[in-house]
Design a protein around this motif. Structure first.
Motif, mmCIF file in Angstrom:
data_model
loop_
_atom_site.group_PDB
_atom_site.id
_atom_site.type_symbol
_atom_site.label_atom_id
_atom_site.label_comp_id
_atom_site.label_asym_id
_atom_site.label_seq_id
_atom_site.Cartn_x
_atom_site.Cartn_y
_atom_site.Cartn_z
ATOM 1 N N LEU B 50 50.706 38.994 48.448
ATOM 2 C CA LEU B 50 49.980 38.593 49.656
ATOM 3 C C LEU B 50 50.960 38.335 50.794
ATOM 4 C CD1 LEU B 50 47.250 36.272 48.071
ATOM 5 C CD2 LEU B 50 47.116 38.709 48.610
ATOM 6 N N ALA B 51 52.120 37.766 50.444
ATOM 7 C CA ALA B 51 53.147 37.507 51.466
ATOM 8 C C ALA B 51 53.650 38.821 52.065
ATOM 9 C CB ALA B 51 54.301 36.721 50.857
ATOM 10 N N ALA B 52 53.588 39.884 51.266
ATOM 11 C CA ALA B 52 54.028 41.201 51.754
ATOM 12 C C ALA B 52 52.922 41.913 52.540
ATOM 13 C CB ALA B 52 54.463 42.060 50.566
ATOM 14 N N GLY B 53 51.790 41.236 52.709
ATOM 15 C CA GLY B 53 50.746 41.802 53.570
ATOM 16 C C GLY B 53 49.557 42.394 52.844
ATOM 17 N N GLU B 54 49.578 42.371 51.496
ATOM 18 C CA GLU B 54 48.430 42.924 50.765
ATOM 19 C C GLU B 54 47.246 41.963 50.842
ATOM 20 O OE1 GLU B 54 49.367 44.414 46.796
ATOM 21 O OE2 GLU B 54 51.409 44.864 47.419
ATOM 22 N N LYS B 55 46.053 42.528 50.756
ATOM 23 C CA LYS B 55 44.819 41.732 50.801
ATOM 24 C C LYS B 55 44.063 41.881 49.473
ATOM 25 C CE LYS B 55 44.576 41.262 55.560
ATOM 26 N NZ LYS B 55 46.056 41.303 55.604
ATOM 27 N N ILE B 56 43.514 40.788 49.000
ATOM 28 C CA ILE B 56 42.707 40.864 47.768
ATOM 29 C C ILE B 56 41.359 41.506 48.100
ATOM 30 C CG2 ILE B 56 41.506 39.517 45.996
ATOM 31 C CD1 ILE B 56 43.728 37.435 46.216
ATOM 32 N N ILE B 57 41.017 42.556 47.378
ATOM 33 C CA ILE B 57 39.707 43.192 47.590
ATOM 34 C C ILE B 57 38.851 43.161 46.330
ATOM 35 C CG2 ILE B 57 40.489 44.698 49.462
ATOM 36 C CD1 ILE B 57 40.606 46.981 47.367
ATOM 37 N N GLY B 58 39.405 42.596 45.271
ATOM 38 C CA GLY B 58 38.595 42.534 44.056
ATOM 39 C C GLY B 58 39.341 41.896 42.909
ATOM 40 N N LYS B 59 38.682 41.869 41.755
ATOM 41 C CA LYS B 59 39.265 41.295 40.545
ATOM 42 C C LYS B 59 38.968 42.221 39.376
ATOM 43 C CE LYS B 59 38.775 37.399 43.231
ATOM 44 N NZ LYS B 59 37.868 37.212 44.409
ATOM 45 N N LYS B 60 39.726 42.022 38.321
ATOM 46 C CA LYS B 60 39.501 42.828 37.122
ATOM 47 C C LYS B 60 39.500 41.956 35.879
ATOM 48 C CE LYS B 60 42.691 44.654 34.632
ATOM 49 N NZ LYS B 60 43.745 45.471 34.011
ATOM 50 N N ILE B 61 38.804 42.452 34.891
ATOM 51 C CA ILE B 61 38.872 41.858 33.562
ATOM 52 C C ILE B 61 39.579 42.872 32.664
ATOM 53 C CG2 ILE B 61 36.561 42.725 32.980
ATOM 54 C CD1 ILE B 61 36.158 40.236 31.253
ATOM 55 N N GLY B 62 40.383 42.383 31.752
ATOM 56 C CA GLY B 62 41.069 43.267 30.807
ATOM 57 C C GLY B 62 40.874 42.759 29.389
ATOM 58 N N VAL B 63 41.381 43.531 28.427
ATOM 59 C CA VAL B 63 41.281 43.194 27.002
ATOM 60 C C VAL B 63 39.812 42.949 26.616
ATOM 61 C CG1 VAL B 63 42.345 41.939 25.094
ATOM 62 C CG2 VAL B 63 43.516 42.041 27.290
ATOM 63 N N THR B 64 38.971 43.907 26.952
ATOM 64 C CA THR B 64 37.535 43.765 26.666
ATOM 65 C C THR B 64 37.080 44.620 25.505
ATOM 66 O OG1 THR B 64 37.154 45.455 28.325
ATOM 67 C CG2 THR B 64 36.867 43.169 29.012
ATOM 68 N N SER B 65 37.921 45.542 25.055
ATOM 69 C CA SER B 65 37.472 46.434 23.973
ATOM 70 C C SER B 65 38.053 45.985 22.647
ATOM 71 C CB SER B 65 37.894 47.869 24.257
ATOM 72 O OG SER B 65 39.283 48.010 24.064
ATOM 73 N N LYS B 66 37.337 46.304 21.579
ATOM 74 C CA LYS B 66 37.801 45.967 20.228
ATOM 75 C C LYS B 66 39.172 46.574 19.970
ATOM 76 C CE LYS B 66 33.706 45.268 17.399
ATOM 77 N NZ LYS B 66 32.738 45.986 16.595
ATOM 78 N N ALA B 67 39.377 47.823 20.427
ATOM 79 C CA ALA B 67 40.639 48.513 20.154
ATOM 80 C C ALA B 67 41.813 47.752 20.770
ATOM 81 C CB ALA B 67 40.585 49.941 20.693
ATOM 82 N N VAL B 68 41.659 47.318 22.020
ATOM 83 C CA VAL B 68 42.760 46.613 22.681
ATOM 84 C C VAL B 68 42.917 45.210 22.095
ATOM 85 C CG1 VAL B 68 43.614 45.736 24.887
ATOM 86 C CG2 VAL B 68 42.550 47.988 24.777
ATOM 87 N N MET B 69 41.795 44.576 21.758
ATOM 88 C CA MET B 69 41.881 43.252 21.135
ATOM 89 C C MET B 69 42.645 43.326 19.813
ATOM 90 S SD MET B 69 38.185 41.475 21.833
ATOM 91 C CE MET B 69 37.735 40.946 23.488
ATOM 92 N N ASN B 70 42.337 44.342 19.010
ATOM 93 C CA ASN B 70 43.043 44.503 17.739
ATOM 94 C C ASN B 70 44.526 44.785 17.971
ATOM 95 O OD1 ASN B 70 40.783 44.025 16.178
ATOM 96 N ND2 ASN B 70 40.205 46.193 16.095
ATOM 97 N N LEU B 71 44.811 45.590 18.985
ATOM 98 C CA LEU B 71 46.193 45.932 19.312
ATOM 99 C C LEU B 71 46.994 44.677 19.650
ATOM 100 C CD1 LEU B 71 47.979 48.557 19.920
ATOM 101 C CD2 LEU B 71 47.446 48.090 22.317
ATOM 102 N N LEU B 72 46.403 43.785 20.430
ATOM 103 C CA LEU B 72 47.110 42.584 20.884
ATOM 104 C C LEU B 72 46.910 41.409 19.938
ATOM 105 C CD1 LEU B 72 46.362 42.668 24.727
ATOM 106 C CD2 LEU B 72 48.382 43.472 23.533
ATOM 107 N N GLY B 73 45.982 41.567 19.002
ATOM 108 C CA GLY B 73 45.699 40.457 18.103
ATOM 109 C C GLY B 73 45.108 39.261 18.818
ATOM 110 N N VAL B 74 44.430 39.527 19.921
ATOM 111 C CA VAL B 74 43.839 38.448 20.717
ATOM 112 C C VAL B 74 42.387 38.790 20.974
ATOM 113 C CG1 VAL B 74 43.813 37.359 22.979
ATOM 114 C CG2 VAL B 74 45.969 37.742 21.818
ATOM 115 N N TYR B 75 41.521 37.824 20.764
ATOM 116 C CA TYR B 75 40.100 38.132 20.851
ATOM 117 C C TYR B 75 39.458 37.441 22.044
ATOM 118 C CZ TYR B 75 41.399 40.486 16.734
ATOM 119 O OH TYR B 75 42.048 41.360 15.896
ATOM 120 N N GLN B 76 40.172 37.508 23.168
ATOM 121 C CA GLN B 76 39.605 37.033 24.429
ATOM 122 C C GLN B 76 40.103 37.941 25.536
ATOM 123 O OE1 GLN B 76 41.768 33.126 24.546
ATOM 124 N NE2 GLN B 76 42.401 33.852 26.543
#
Lengths: 264, 260
Positions: B50-76
């Protein structure tokens, strides 16, 4: 296409494989004893099984494609699709209870099925040709039940075994052939309330109608075709899920409701 | 972690982003790092942007699929912020901006009302949604060889990279079953994967509600006008310059991106 088996051997193997289905028991894959048999030999065995059932008074109610998805091809380690036929006693009720003991080791997979209204014949049919010859499209779940021990088979053995056909459930919400883009139609399968498999129509040969066209092509090998009015199951969008007694399945289809069953 | 260390690591992550370099996994260098520490690092990294001038235009959620959860061993799941500098439509210059990019097909929600957790329900999400659009998110990692655990990806703004949406395919959520909506991803003209809405936490609507409620704990609101990336519905696919990818979404439309 060449063959290696004489008619007596074809009849003997047809009886062997069909008896396994009728008696609900596993057998070893037939290529173990006939390593040189061809896909055409297997085709003849399947048609012989069909003849046996018709002679017994069972009614033919449809056709199916098998091993049409990249998921299934990877799961089973085979190289191309196969087809089979559906008899009246394969049909199970939507939302109904299924007698687990009438199967050997059932697996379910979510599919899209077509009902044709024109003959489909020949080798160069397109997706558009298939849609032009389609009366309606309906969601369906196939219950496959390979007669081979532990589902260990090759393409030739599975073709001889009517492509593992044994059961199917047709959904209650149909649509016209151009009401949806069948390649992007989403499918979500739940087992006992938990999501276990999902995908979209393009998992089947990039478009489920392409599977119908391929069936016509494969039937042309034996100078046959898909007659008007045929119910055609196009192959699993999802991988096949093994059932145990007590399991419930519910498959939700984008815009086409759901198909459910319970194995008791 | 001390505030000063959080700032130091956040600044280091930002430098890695700008210079397109990778660093060793934070979970290796700082074995004690918590998920809370990681969120604070990601917020520090964001401050730099933000200090470099970028503006927030949205948000994302990640680690939502079973495959990625299993990969990371994290279920959130985890979350990240999307800025205007991350959006590219038509052509995406990954060779100049990203390190080890992977593309994933998603649905993005464009909001017409604020969503402030806690207490945001799926009904609130649907009522606050102006439209749903097909989206490619191209994730990237500042952690060497994607050797991430959950803390590493959280600290790295949920492994954010770039994204594209096709606003001309925007559809009213009332016209779609978001749990069964089908997705087909093509790479260079070949179908490589299919999926459906339920691949992300059983429904993309669950994902947006989780995001609103989780960010609410940090005092952050999903704002009217935000683009919310709701999680991948298909496996991640590595991409290189020259690749062309199309995502087709049942009943919605397509989004195509050329990687340069």
């Amino acid at each position: 296409m060449n063959t290696t088996l004489d008619q007596a051997t074809i009849e003997k193997l047809a009886e062997h494989v069909e008896n396994a289905e009728l008696e609900r028991r596993e057998i070893l894959k037939i290529t173990d004893d006939y390593p040189n048999m061809t896909f055409m030999d297997a085709t003849k065995i399947q048609w012989e099984i069909r003849k046996r059932k018709l002679a017994r008074g069972d009614k033919l109610v449809g056709l199916k494609m098998g091993l049409t998805s990249w998921a299934k091809i990877a799961q089973m380690g085979v190289e191309k699709p196969c087809y089979g036929f559906l008899m009246d006693y394969f049909s199970e009720a939507d939302g109904g209870k299924i007698d687990f003991d009438s199967y050997i080791h059932p697996k379910v997979e979510a599919e899209i099925a077509f009902v044709t209204n024109k003959d489909l014949r020949g080798r160069d049919l397109t997706i558009e040709d298939v849609l032009d010859a389609t009366e309606l499209v309906v969601p369906a779940v196939e219950i496959i039940d390979s007669r081979y021990k532990d589902f260990k088979f090759d393409l030739i053995s599975v073709m001889a075994d009517n492509s593992s056909s044994r059961g199917f459930v047709v959904g209650s919400h149909c649509a016209g052939p151009r009401d949806f883009d069948w390649s992007t139609l989403g499918v979500v399968m739940e087992k006992n309330g938990e999501i276990v498999e999902l995908g979209a129509g393009a998992a089947v040969l990039d478009h489920p109608a392409a599977s119908v066209a391929m069936l016509a092509d494969m039937l042309a090998d034996v100078d046959e075709y898909i007659p008007a009015g045929t119910f055609v199951m196009t192959g699993g969008i999802t991988a096949a899920v093994l059932m145990e007694r007590g399991d419930s399945i519910n498959v939700r289809y984008q815009g086409l409701g759901s198909v459910g069953m319970k194995f008791v | 972690m001390e505030q000063s260390l959080i700032h130091q690591i956040g600044d280091q992550m930002y430098q890695a982003l700008v210079n397109r370099t990778t660093i060793a996994p934070l979970t290796t260098t700082y074995p004690e790092i918590t998920i809370e520490d990681a969120y604070q690092i990601s917020l520090r990294m964001l401050e730099n942007r933000l200090a470099a001038g970028e503006k927030i235009i949205g948000k994302k959620i990640g680690v939502t699929s079973k495959a990625v959860m299993n990969l990371l061993g994290v279920y959130q799941p985890d979350f990240g912020f999307m800025t205007d500098a991350m959006r590219f439509d038509g052509e995406m210059p990954i060779s100049k901006t990203l390190i080890q990019p992977k593309a994933e097909g998603e649905l993005a929600f464009i909001l017409k009302k604020n969503l402030s957790g806690p207490g945001v329900t799926n009904a609130d999400v649907l009522a606050a949604t102006e439209a749903v659009v097909p989206c490619f998110e191209v994730v990237d990692s500042r952690i060497e060889n994607w050797k991430i655990k959950i803390q590493d990806t959280v600290a790295d703004n949920a492994s954010c990279g770039l994204f594209t949406i096709n606003e001309s395919a925007a559809i009213d959520p009332r016209k779609l079953d978001l749990a069964t909506v089908g997705m087909v991803v093509e790479k260079n003209g070949r179908v490589i994967s299919t999926g459906a809405g339920a691949a992300a936490l059983a429904s993309p609507v669950n994902c947006v509600a989780w995001l609103a409620n989780t960010l609410g704990k940090f005092g952050i609101t999903l704002n009217a006008g935000d683009v919310i990336l709701s999680g991948s519905l298909v496996p991640l696919e590595p991409v290189v310059p020259g690749d062309v990818m199309t995502v087709r979404v049942g009943g919605v439309g397509n989004c195509t991106i050329n990687f340069s």
